[in-house]
Design a protein around this motif. Sequence first.
Motif, PDB file in Angstrom:
ATOM      1  N   UNK A   1       2.190 -19.618  11.875  1.00 56.62           N
ATOM      2  CA  UNK A   1       2.247 -20.617  10.796  1.00 56.62           C
ATOM      3  C   UNK A   1       0.934 -21.367  10.602  1.00 56.62           C
ATOM      4  N   UNK A   2       0.054 -21.315  11.607  1.00 55.95           N
ATOM      5  CA  UNK A   2      -1.226 -22.018  11.502  1.00 55.95           C
ATOM      6  C   UNK A   2      -2.191 -21.328  10.553  1.00 55.95           C
ATOM      7  N   UNK A   3      -1.887 -20.086  10.148  1.00 54.26           N
ATOM      8  CA  UNK A   3      -2.691 -19.397   9.152  1.00 54.26           C
ATOM      9  C   UNK A   3      -3.948 -18.757   9.705  1.00 54.26           C
ATOM     10  N   UNK A   4      -4.846 -18.425   8.779  1.00 57.84           N
ATOM     11  CA  UNK A   4      -6.076 -17.719   9.100  1.00 57.84           C
ATOM     12  C   UNK A   4      -6.434 -16.799   7.951  1.00 57.84           C
ATOM     13  N   UNK A   5      -7.169 -15.752   8.240  1.00 56.68           N
ATOM     14  CA  UNK A   5      -7.501 -14.768   7.213  1.00 56.68           C
ATOM     15  C   UNK A   5      -6.734 -13.480   7.487  1.00 56.68           C
ATOM     16  N   UNK A   6      -6.394 -12.778   6.408  1.00 49.18           N
ATOM     17  CA  UNK A   6      -5.632 -11.542   6.572  1.00 49.18           C
ATOM     18  C   UNK A   6      -6.161 -10.475   5.617  1.00 49.18           C
ATOM     19  N   UNK A   7      -5.906  -9.223   5.989  1.00 54.89           N
ATOM     20  CA  UNK A   7      -6.267  -8.095   5.141  1.00 54.89           C
ATOM     21  C   UNK A   7      -5.084  -7.168   4.980  1.00 54.89           C
ATOM     22  N   UNK A   8      -4.946  -6.591   3.804  1.00 57.78           N
ATOM     23  CA  UNK A   8      -3.856  -5.678   3.492  1.00 57.78           C
ATOM     24  C   UNK A   8      -4.363  -4.245   3.416  1.00 57.78           C
ATOM     25  N   UNK A   9      -3.547  -3.311   3.877  1.00 60.37           N
ATOM     26  CA  UNK A   9      -3.819  -1.889   3.713  1.00 60.37           C
ATOM     27  C   UNK A   9      -2.731  -1.319   2.819  1.00 60.37           C
ATOM     28  N   UNK A  10      -3.132  -0.706   1.709  1.00 61.99           N
ATOM     29  CA  UNK A  10      -2.174  -0.114   0.783  1.00 61.99           C
ATOM     30  C   UNK A  10      -2.374   1.393   0.732  1.00 61.99           C
ATOM     31  N   UNK A  11      -1.655   2.051  -0.168  1.00 59.07           N
ATOM     32  CA  UNK A  11      -1.738   3.499  -0.296  1.00 59.07           C
ATOM     33  C   UNK A  11      -2.486   3.886  -1.556  1.00 59.07           C
ATOM     34  N   UNK A  12      -1.752   4.361  -2.569  1.00 59.79           N
ATOM     35  CA  UNK A  12      -2.370   4.731  -3.834  1.00 59.79           C
ATOM     36  C   UNK A  12      -2.563   3.519  -4.728  1.00 59.79           C
ATOM     37  N   UNK A  13      -3.733   3.429  -5.329  1.00 54.37           N
ATOM     38  CA  UNK A  13      -4.043   2.265  -6.166  1.00 54.37           C
ATOM     39  C   UNK A  13      -3.152   2.185  -7.396  1.00 54.37           C
ATOM     40  N   UNK A  14      -2.633   3.327  -7.856  1.00 57.07           N
ATOM     41  CA  UNK A  14      -1.806   3.348  -9.065  1.00 57.07           C
ATOM     42  C   UNK A  14      -0.310   3.357  -8.758  1.00 57.07           C
ATOM     43  N   UNK A  15       0.063   3.278  -7.475  1.00 54.10           N
ATOM     44  CA  UNK A  15       1.483   3.333  -7.104  1.00 54.10           C
ATOM     45  C   UNK A  15       2.149   1.991  -7.408  1.00 54.10           C
ATOM     46  N   UNK A  16       3.134   1.963  -8.300  1.00 58.54           N
ATOM     47  CA  UNK A  16       3.722   0.687  -8.700  1.00 58.54           C
ATOM     48  C   UNK A  16       4.457  -0.027  -7.580  1.00 58.54           C
ATOM     49  N   UNK A  17       5.117   0.724  -6.703  1.00 58.16           N
ATOM     50  CA  UNK A  17       5.857   0.060  -5.623  1.00 58.16           C
ATOM     51  C   UNK A  17       4.921  -0.667  -4.669  1.00 58.16           C
ATOM     52  N   UNK A  18       3.747  -0.083  -4.425  1.00 56.64           N
ATOM     53  CA  UNK A  18       2.808  -0.701  -3.504  1.00 56.64           C
ATOM     54  C   UNK A  18       2.151  -1.933  -4.117  1.00 56.64           C
ATOM     55  N   UNK A  19       1.904  -1.879  -5.409  1.00 53.04           N
ATOM     56  CA  UNK A  19       1.366  -3.062  -6.090  1.00 53.04           C
ATOM     57  C   UNK A  19       2.357  -4.218  -6.006  1.00 53.04           C
ATOM     58  N   UNK A  20       3.648  -3.918  -6.121  1.00 56.80           N
ATOM     59  CA  UNK A  20       4.666  -4.953  -6.014  1.00 56.80           C
ATOM     60  C   UNK A  20       4.706  -5.542  -4.609  1.00 56.80           C
ATOM     61  N   UNK A  21       4.521  -4.703  -3.606  1.00 57.32           N
ATOM     62  CA  UNK A  21       4.510  -5.198  -2.226  1.00 57.32           C
ATOM     63  C   UNK A  21       3.327  -6.124  -1.990  1.00 57.32           C
TER      64      UNK A  21
END
Length: 314
Positions: free
Chosen positions: A148-168
Motif C-alpha cells: 500500500x505504500x506504493x512505488x513505481x511499477x511496470x507492466x508487461x503485455x502481449x500484442x499491442x492490438x489485442x483488445x483484451x490486453x488493452x482492457x487489462x
Amino acid sequence: MKSLKIFALAALASVAIYSGVQAQDSYKFAVVPKAMNNPFFDLTRDGCVAEAAKLGNVECIYLGPVEHEPATQAQIIDDLITQGVDGLAISVSDIAAASTVIDKAAAAGIAVITFDSDAPDSKRTAYVGTNNKDFGKALGEELLKLKPEGGTYGLISGGAAAPNLAERVDGVREALAGSKWTEVSGSPTFSNDDIALAVQQASDLKTANPDIGAIVPVGGWPLFAPDGWKNFVEPLKADVDSKKLALVAADTLPVELQLLKDGYVHVLVGQRPYEMGEVAIQTLLKIKKGETVDNIIYTGLDRVTTENVDSLLK
C-alpha cells in the motif's frame, strides 16, 4: 470413443480435430486461439475436447497461428469459412483484422462467438470469457494490498492490438489511480505472446529502473517459462522476499501455481480457460439450434496467494 487427428496447415499453423460420434445432426465447431504455442490456450482446447466428447455429435477443430500473428489468424478464419464449418469461437488478436472475417462468417450463416478477447462491434453473437477490465483491476488491487505504500511499477503485455490486453492495462491503471503507485516510462512492454521475450522484458524493466517496486505481467507469458523466470528472480530473491520488489502476475496455470508456492511470485490472478472451451462449444450449439444466448458470458476469476495456492495445486 473420440478419435484424434493432427496435421499441419501451410507450415504456419497446426490443427487438431477431436470428433464425437458422427451423425446426421453433427456439427463442426472451430476454436481459434491467438497462438498455439501459448499454453494458456491448451486448456481451452482441452475444455473444447471434453465437451465435444460429452455431446457426441460435435467435432472440435482447434486451429490457429503457431505464433501470435493477427494476419495469419485472419487467414485461418477465412479458410475455415471456405471449409464450411458450422461455428467459430475466436480469441481476437486484432479487432480490425478479425472483425472483417467474423462479419464474413456471419454472412455465410456460420455461428460466431469470441472467447478470451472480444470484437464487440463485429457481428459475433456472444463473448465467452473474462471481464478483462475487472481482471486488470484485480491485478492492481492485489498490488495495493501487497504494498500500500506504493512505488513505481511496470507492466508487461502481449500484442499491442489485442483488445483484451488493452482492457487489462486500463484496469490496472484504474485500480492504482489516486494511490502512491506511478508507472515507469516505457510501460507496458509488448511481448507479442513470446514467452522468452516476456522474461527478457521483465529483466529490461528492472535494468532500466533499478528501484522499480513492482512488475505486473497482464498475461502469464514470462511465468510460462519457469526456468527463465527463476533465473530472472533468483538474483533479486532478497528483494522479492522482503516485497521490495513485488511480483503480481496474471493466470494460474499449474506451472505458475508452483512458482507462487516456491516464492517466485507473490500473487496470481487467474482466468478459467478450460471453462472457456466448454462454454464456447455449448454456446455455439445453442446458437445452431436456434436458442437464445446471452451477449456476454463471463467465466470468472481466481485470486491466488500463498494462503490458498495448495488447494488449487490439488
